[in-house]
Design an enzyme around this catalytic site. Sequence first.
Site, PDB file in Angstrom:
ATOM      1  N   ARG A   1      31.977  35.779  30.664  1.00 18.55           N
ATOM      2  CA  ARG A   1      31.907  37.025  31.510  1.00 18.55           C
ATOM      3  C   ARG A   1      30.498  37.544  31.519  1.00 18.55           C
ATOM      4  O   ARG A   1      30.280  38.369  32.509  1.00 18.55           O
ATOM      5  CB  ARG A   1      32.629  38.205  30.661  1.00 18.55           C
ATOM      6  CG  ARG A   1      34.142  37.909  30.519  1.00 18.55           C
ATOM      7  CD  ARG A   1      34.930  39.334  29.854  1.00 18.55           C
ATOM      8  NE  ARG A   1      36.167  39.112  29.684  1.00 18.55           N
ATOM      9  CZ  ARG A   1      37.366  38.980  30.396  1.00 18.55           C
ATOM     10  NH1 ARG A   1      36.905  39.193  31.583  1.00 18.55           N
ATOM     11  NH2 ARG A   1      38.429  39.068  29.817  1.00 18.55           N
TER      12      ARG A   1
ATOM     13  N   ASP B   1      38.251  42.635  40.333  1.00 13.53           N
ATOM     14  CA  ASP B   1      37.412  41.387  40.308  1.00 13.53           C
ATOM     15  C   ASP B   1      37.790  40.147  41.385  1.00 13.53           C
ATOM     16  O   ASP B   1      37.115  39.851  42.222  1.00 13.53           O
ATOM     17  CB  ASP B   1      37.256  40.869  39.009  1.00 13.53           C
ATOM     18  CG  ASP B   1      38.587  40.196  38.333  1.00 13.53           C
ATOM     19  OD1 ASP B   1      39.465  40.433  38.858  1.00 13.53           O
ATOM     20  OD2 ASP B   1      38.638  39.627  37.362  1.00 13.53           O
TER      21      ASP B   1
HETATM   22  P1  IMP Z   1      46.726  37.781  40.959  1.00 21.59           P
HETATM   23  O1  IMP Z   1      47.750  38.525  40.587  1.00 21.59           O
HETATM   24  O2  IMP Z   1      47.110  36.362  41.251  1.00 21.59           O
HETATM   25  O3  IMP Z   1      46.043  38.216  42.303  1.00 21.59           O
HETATM   26  O4  IMP Z   1      45.415  37.626  39.966  1.00 21.59           O
HETATM   27  C1  IMP Z   1      44.428  38.471  39.633  1.00 21.59           C
HETATM   28  C2  IMP Z   1      43.793  38.217  38.337  1.00 21.59           C
HETATM   29  O5  IMP Z   1      43.547  36.748  37.934  1.00 21.59           O
HETATM   30  C3  IMP Z   1      42.433  38.491  38.597  1.00 21.59           C
HETATM   31  O6  IMP Z   1      42.306  39.857  38.246  1.00 21.59           O
HETATM   32  C4  IMP Z   1      41.661  37.833  37.530  1.00 21.59           C
HETATM   33  O7  IMP Z   1      41.673  38.490  36.150  1.00 21.59           O
HETATM   34  C5  IMP Z   1      42.637  36.631  37.442  1.00 21.59           C
HETATM   35  N1  IMP Z   1      41.954  35.540  38.073  1.00 21.59           N
HETATM   36  C6  IMP Z   1      42.250  35.120  39.251  1.00 21.59           C
HETATM   37  N2  IMP Z   1      41.512  34.024  39.801  1.00 21.59           N
HETATM   38  C7  IMP Z   1      40.509  33.678  38.596  1.00 21.59           C
HETATM   39  C8  IMP Z   1      39.745  32.912  38.477  1.00 21.59           C
HETATM   40  O8  IMP Z   1      39.405  31.882  39.353  1.00 21.59           O
HETATM   41  N3  IMP Z   1      38.873  32.924  37.403  1.00 21.59           N
HETATM   42  C9  IMP Z   1      39.254  33.862  36.333  1.00 21.59           C
HETATM   43  N4  IMP Z   1      40.385  34.973  36.557  1.00 21.59           N
HETATM   44  C10 IMP Z   1      40.976  34.616  37.588  1.00 21.59           C
HETATM   45 MG    MG Z   2      41.999  40.856  36.407  1.00 21.32          MG
END
Ligand code: IMP
Ligand code: MG
Length: 178
Positions: free
Chosen positions: A167, A102
């Site tokens: 969601r 996502d």
């Molecule tokens: P990362 O490991 O920091 O790249 O985080 C990725 C995951 O964090 C994504 O798959 C999302 O599930 C969650 N995430 C990151 N940014 C957002 C946001 O703005 N809203 C909701 N979930 C987020």
């Molecule tokens: Mg995620």
Amino acid sequence: MPQRPYVIDQMISAKSIAARIEDLSCEIHDEFAGTDKLVVVGLLRGSFVFIADLVRELDLPIEVDFLEASSYGDGMESSREVRILKDLRGAIEGRDVLVVEDIIDTGYTMHHVQNLMLSRKPARLKTIALLDKPTRREVEIKADWTGFEIPDEFVVGYGIDFAQRNRNLPYIGKVRFT
Ligand code: IMP
Ligand code: MG
């Protein structure tokens, strides 16, 4: 848990998302044309709406599988420690794999998942993220395809949650506390 009151401001409309997915699916089709062994791997839970729309635009013989990695919990900050909560059902050795995420935020999740997939020796590994927040990156990583680059805002909708809510919004919106 009591939640501070907030409103959601639309950032990307359902129509723009659909149009972008149509473009992306053409590029993905070109990349994987001729394959009969593509597994599309959705990262639960945030990618479930995106993967559903994406695979219906792909005129290729595919299989769909899911992987769940731990992420934000109910907060707004990345845990930076990625754990696999639910593994794939099928083997991917020798297969073509497209990982569908996502959002790429700090990059830890995609980095971890990519390494895990590569350790299983797929024939080809590609990645796609609907959203990318490049200014938040802590691990150097970029998806092969990105839907939209967005600024450092907390977003919801189109599969993406805030504390498990929102969601089901058909568009992407940003959370604004009131
Ligand atoms: P990362 O490991 O920091 O790249 O985080 C990725 C995951 O964090 C994504 O798959 C999302 O599930 C969650 N995430 C990151 N940014 C957002 C946001 O703005 N809203 C909701 N979930 C987020
Ligand atoms: Mg995620």
